[in-house]
Design a protein around this motif. Structure first.
Motif, mmCIF file in Angstrom:
data_model
loop_
_atom_site.group_PDB
_atom_site.id
_atom_site.type_symbol
_atom_site.label_atom_id
_atom_site.label_comp_id
_atom_site.label_asym_id
_atom_site.label_seq_id
_atom_site.Cartn_x
_atom_site.Cartn_y
_atom_site.Cartn_z
ATOM 1 N N CYS A 356 35.887 35.634 40.833
ATOM 2 C CA CYS A 356 36.677 36.514 41.693
ATOM 3 C C CYS A 356 35.810 37.649 42.229
ATOM 4 O O CYS A 356 35.093 38.314 41.464
ATOM 5 N N ASP A 357 35.892 37.871 43.527
ATOM 6 C CA ASP A 357 35.087 38.907 44.163
ATOM 7 C C ASP A 357 35.600 40.307 43.849
ATOM 8 O O ASP A 357 34.889 41.287 44.054
ATOM 9 N N ARG A 358 36.818 40.415 43.310
ATOM 10 C CA ARG A 358 37.411 41.722 43.062
ATOM 11 C C ARG A 358 37.419 42.098 41.588
ATOM 12 O O ARG A 358 37.098 43.234 41.240
ATOM 13 N N GLN A 380 47.781 36.785 38.383
ATOM 14 C CA GLN A 380 47.550 37.913 39.284
ATOM 15 C C GLN A 380 46.148 38.478 39.111
ATOM 16 O O GLN A 380 45.557 38.415 38.029
ATOM 17 N N CYS A 381 45.652 39.046 40.191
ATOM 18 C CA CYS A 381 44.344 39.710 40.172
ATOM 19 C C CYS A 381 44.574 41.216 40.064
ATOM 20 O O CYS A 381 45.227 41.811 40.928
ATOM 21 N N GLY A 419 41.950 47.958 36.193
ATOM 22 C CA GLY A 419 42.216 48.056 37.620
ATOM 23 C C GLY A 419 43.448 48.882 37.900
ATOM 24 O O GLY A 419 44.255 49.147 37.007
ATOM 25 N N CYS A 420 43.587 49.289 39.146
ATOM 26 C CA CYS A 420 44.739 50.099 39.550
ATOM 27 C C CYS A 420 45.547 49.416 40.650
ATOM 28 O O CYS A 420 46.522 49.981 41.141
ATOM 29 N N HIS A 425 46.669 36.588 44.168
ATOM 30 C CA HIS A 425 45.642 35.579 43.926
ATOM 31 C C HIS A 425 44.294 36.231 43.651
ATOM 32 O O HIS A 425 44.007 37.323 44.139
ATOM 33 N N HIS A 426 43.478 35.522 42.903
ATOM 34 C CA HIS A 426 42.056 35.838 42.842
ATOM 35 C C HIS A 426 41.406 35.318 44.121
ATOM 36 O O HIS A 426 41.883 34.345 44.725
ATOM 37 N N VAL A 427 40.310 35.949 44.526
ATOM 38 C CA VAL A 427 39.649 35.565 45.775
ATOM 39 C C VAL A 427 38.142 35.498 45.542
ATOM 40 O O VAL A 427 37.626 36.033 44.559
ATOM 41 N N PHE A 428 37.428 34.861 46.475
ATOM 42 C CA PHE A 428 35.984 34.746 46.336
ATOM 43 C C PHE A 428 35.329 34.805 47.713
ATOM 44 O O PHE A 428 35.989 34.646 48.748
ATOM 45 N N LYS A 429 34.029 35.027 47.705
ATOM 46 C CA LYS A 429 33.253 35.124 48.935
ATOM 47 C C LYS A 429 31.993 34.285 48.791
ATOM 48 O O LYS A 429 31.380 34.258 47.718
ATOM 49 N N ILE A 430 31.613 33.616 49.866
ATOM 50 C CA ILE A 430 30.411 32.781 49.879
ATOM 51 C C ILE A 430 29.328 33.498 50.667
ATOM 52 O O ILE A 430 29.581 33.998 51.768
ATOM 53 N N SER A 431 28.110 33.533 50.117
ATOM 54 C CA SER A 431 26.995 34.192 50.792
ATOM 55 C C SER A 431 25.854 33.240 51.140
ATOM 56 O O SER A 431 25.087 33.510 52.058
#
Length: 682
Positions: A356-358, A380-381, A419-420, A425-431
């Motif tokens: 997860c990116d967050r 939940q994220c 976290g606050c 959903h959890h999310v992700f990023k591709i680099s």
């Protein structure tokens, strides 16, 4: 002792009258700066009880209704009575306010005088009866002894006038309102999110921040905002409403969310606070829109002293060289087929597991949905929306240890809170370029000889999280240096949407729901750009079906040699899968203080610092990609003006629209930031 010139004669009899008049005079002298020593004599009488059934004249007072009767008095001990006791014993209502302003009223008139000024019946200027709250006039027959009382009466009239003026509502464009009487005690809830002591401490802190903002607004010279200054009762009610709303909506994250709220309020500008107050008032009393004004100029034009063609000529010196920038995410060549196949195989072997990116949790993602219909696992994220900040080092750190890093969103230190904020959903990023290419291959800007040279373009993209990572959801392009809109479209992503990232992207589900297909647009994008764009998406937007379709539309405004301007342009190019050889990136033109890449200054910071302009002020509404694209172009124009002054100083000049170097041009070199430099320094 007292004699009135009015038709209703009033006297006070015995020692009580003497002490009462003396106490009233002393109170007036102490509280109204009667610094002059007056000659006011009185006799001391032995106190004695009044006769039961005494007639009205024996205990008469200055009254509106002379026929009102006073109650009889009981015998009292041989000591000096307090003023309040004396008045109560003779049936009058006398009160000393906290600031010791004296008000004398009869029992008959007490009810009417205690009402608000708006409820009292008006009086004619020539009316003879004594007003409640004023002193009876002294008789001229008393000679010198009447002078202090006349002064006291005059002062009392001034006090009464001041009180009436203070009670009148100030300049206001809002209807009157009345807040309930409450205390700083958390409201009872069926299921409290925390202990009463914790809620009380948080509530007091929240109230303190609200009071501070209210005080700032009260000192504002902006006349329409006077109606938004809250009373003490309204401040308490606002704090209770805020705390209760968080406690009901998110009891599990109550502590983090309310702390985030307190931090946000403490950093809130005067304009933002005015809007916050208006939201609160609308939720309780009425619905009145309040317009806010920005403190910084958002429309200030950049003056370079050059024509459009001359600015474009100088712009060629600011082109960012891409060699060596690949390690920072700039893609200069498309991945090969072998690299793409290897990336696809790696995704298949991972069985959809991502980080997860967050919140950095591990979870599975299922493009196209799993058999049971879910898109992701992990629940939940819960995360912090802002990156942690490390305070600058102080001299005392060597003794006390360095300051802890903390999250600016809620003020919590690293490790103190998971976290606050929470998301579905959890999310992700591709680099990695090869994995990006496995979803959509990169494409180099094609040449279009039939179109000839095309003018520079500024562009900005907004992204959202899908089952394919971080994807393009909005693309905006404007001409440079005019800032005329060329393209502003929504983009349907390839994967299923997990989070539109609205607090940054400014794109919400309703924008897609109301969007018009690009092919059926009523006007061309160029024509739409001439209209005034007020706010975020004033009307239905145009939408295309894929990032590839959006990329093709952008290519229509570009040649390979066309300068393409952006801020952190590698992110925008990668999400569009574009390789463009001629770019200008403001994160390189304006390097971060600590050595440039990989550190980057935000567009909002650069715009405030160098353009005295405030952008991205939408708060929860997110960013506006058109606003960001125009700001990026203006930052470049500012640098154009500086660059031309440097060129001109060392002999550069224009021949028509072409920039010509001086004869000793070999002494000139160009820095990496596009500035014209001399060997010995510039």
């Amino acid at each position: 002792m007292f004699a009135s010139t009015d038709s209703a004669q009033t006297t006070l009899e015995g020692p009580l009258s003497c002490e009462l008049s003396h106490e009233i005079y002393q109170g007036l002298s102490r509280n109204h700066n009667f610094l002059t020593v007056h000659s006011y004599h009185h006799h001391v009488y032995e106190p004695r009880p009044l006769r039961p059934g005494a007639n009205d004249s024996s205990v008469a007072t200055a009254a509106v209704h002379p026929t009102s009767r006073a109650p009889t008095l009981e015998a009292h001990p041989r000591k000096k009575l307090k003023l309040s006791e004396s008045i109560n014993m003779i049936g009058s209502s006398t009160s000393l306010s906290p600031d010791r302003k004296v008000s004398v009223r009869t029992s008959t008139a007490s009810t009417s005088s205690s009402a608000s000024p708006s409820q009292q019946s008006p009086r004619r200027a020539d009316e003879k009866s004594t007003l409640p709250g004023s002193l009876p006039k002294a008789s001229p027959a008393h000679g010198a002894s009447a002078s202090p009382l006349l002064s006291a009466t005059k002062s009392q009239k001034i006090i009464t006038t001041h009180k009436k003026a203070a009670s009148q509502p100030g300049p206001s464009r809002l209807p009157p309102r009345k807040a309930p009487k409450e205390t700083l005690n958390p409201r009872m809830l069926p299921k409290a999110p925390s202990s009463h002591a914790t809620r009380t401490a948080i509530l007091k802190k929240l109230h303190s921040v609200i009071v501070t903002n209210n005080q700032k607004l009260s000192r504002s010279k902006d006349h329409p905002r006077a109606s938004l200054v809250l009373t003490p009762d309204e401040l308490i009610t606002m704090a209770l409403d805020d705390e209760e709303a968080v406690a009901k909506s998110d009891p599990e994250l109550y502590s983090n969310i309310i702390k985030l709220r307190i931090v946000k309020l403490s950093k809130m500008s005067e304009e933002a606070w005015a809007e916050e107050v208006m939201k609160h008032l609308n939720s309780r009393y009425y619905h009145v829109p309040v317009s806010s004004k920005t403190t910084l100029d958002t429309t200030r034009a950049i003056e370079t002293g050059l024509t459009r063609e001359q600015e474009i000529a100088v712009l060629q010196n600011l082109i960012t060289p891409l060699n060596g920038l690949e390690e920072y995410g700039y893609v200069t060549k498309a991945p090969t087929e072998a690299e793409i196949e290897a990336a696809k195989q790696g995704v298949a072997d991972s069985k959809g597991w991502e980080k997860c990116d967050r919140c950095a949790s591990r979870f599975q993602v299922f493009p196209g949905r799993r058999d049971d219909g879910i898109l992701t696992t992990g629940g939940q994220c819960v995360y912090h929306p802002n990156r942690p900040i490390t305070p600058p080092r102080k001299r005392t750190d060597s003794y006390t240890g360095s300051s802890e890093s903390y999250f600016p969103c809620c003020g919590e230190s690293i490790g103190a809170s998971v976290g606050c904020t929470k998301a579905a959903h959890h999310v992700f990023k591709i680099s990695e370029p090869k994995r990006l290419a496995s979803i959509l291959q990169f494409e180099t800007t094609p040449a279009q000889p039939e179109k000839g040279p095309l003018g520079p373009v500024c562009f900005d993209c907004e992204m959202g999280f899908t089952t394919q990572g971080l994807e393009l959801i909005r693309l905006t392009a404007v001409s440079w240096p005019e800032g005329r809109e060329l393209l502003d479209i929504l983009v349907r992503p390839m994967g299923e949407i997990l989070d539109l990232n609205s607090r940054f992207s400014g794109v919400f589900p309703e924008h897609f729901a109301n969007a018009i297909p690009y092919d059926s647009r009523p006007v061309s994008p160029a024509a739409a750009g001439t209209a005034e764009n007020e706010g975020h998406h004033p009307g239905p937007m145009l939408v295309v079906d894929s990032p590839a379709a959006a990329r093709s539309l952008l290519f229509g405004f570009l040649q390979p040699e066309t300068p393409l301007i952006g801020h952190a342009i590698d992110n925008d190019l990668n999400v569009c899968r574009i390789i463009h050889p001629t770019i200008i990136d403001t994160v390189i033109l304006y390097p971060a203080p600590r050595g440039g890449l990989p550190s980057r200054m935000s567009l909002k910071t650069l715009t405030r610092k160098y353009l005295s302009r405030e952008i991205q002020t939408g708060g929860d509404k997110g960013h506006d990609s058109k606003e960001d694209a125009i700001a990026t172009g203006d930052l470049v124009r500012r640098l154009i003006a500086d660059s031309w002054r440097s060129h001109k100083q060392y002999g550069w000049q224009f021949e028509g629209d072409r920039l010509v170097a001086p004869p000793d041009k070999d002494d000139f070199t160009r820095s990496r930031h596009g500035q014209c430099m001399v060997k010995e320094g510039c």
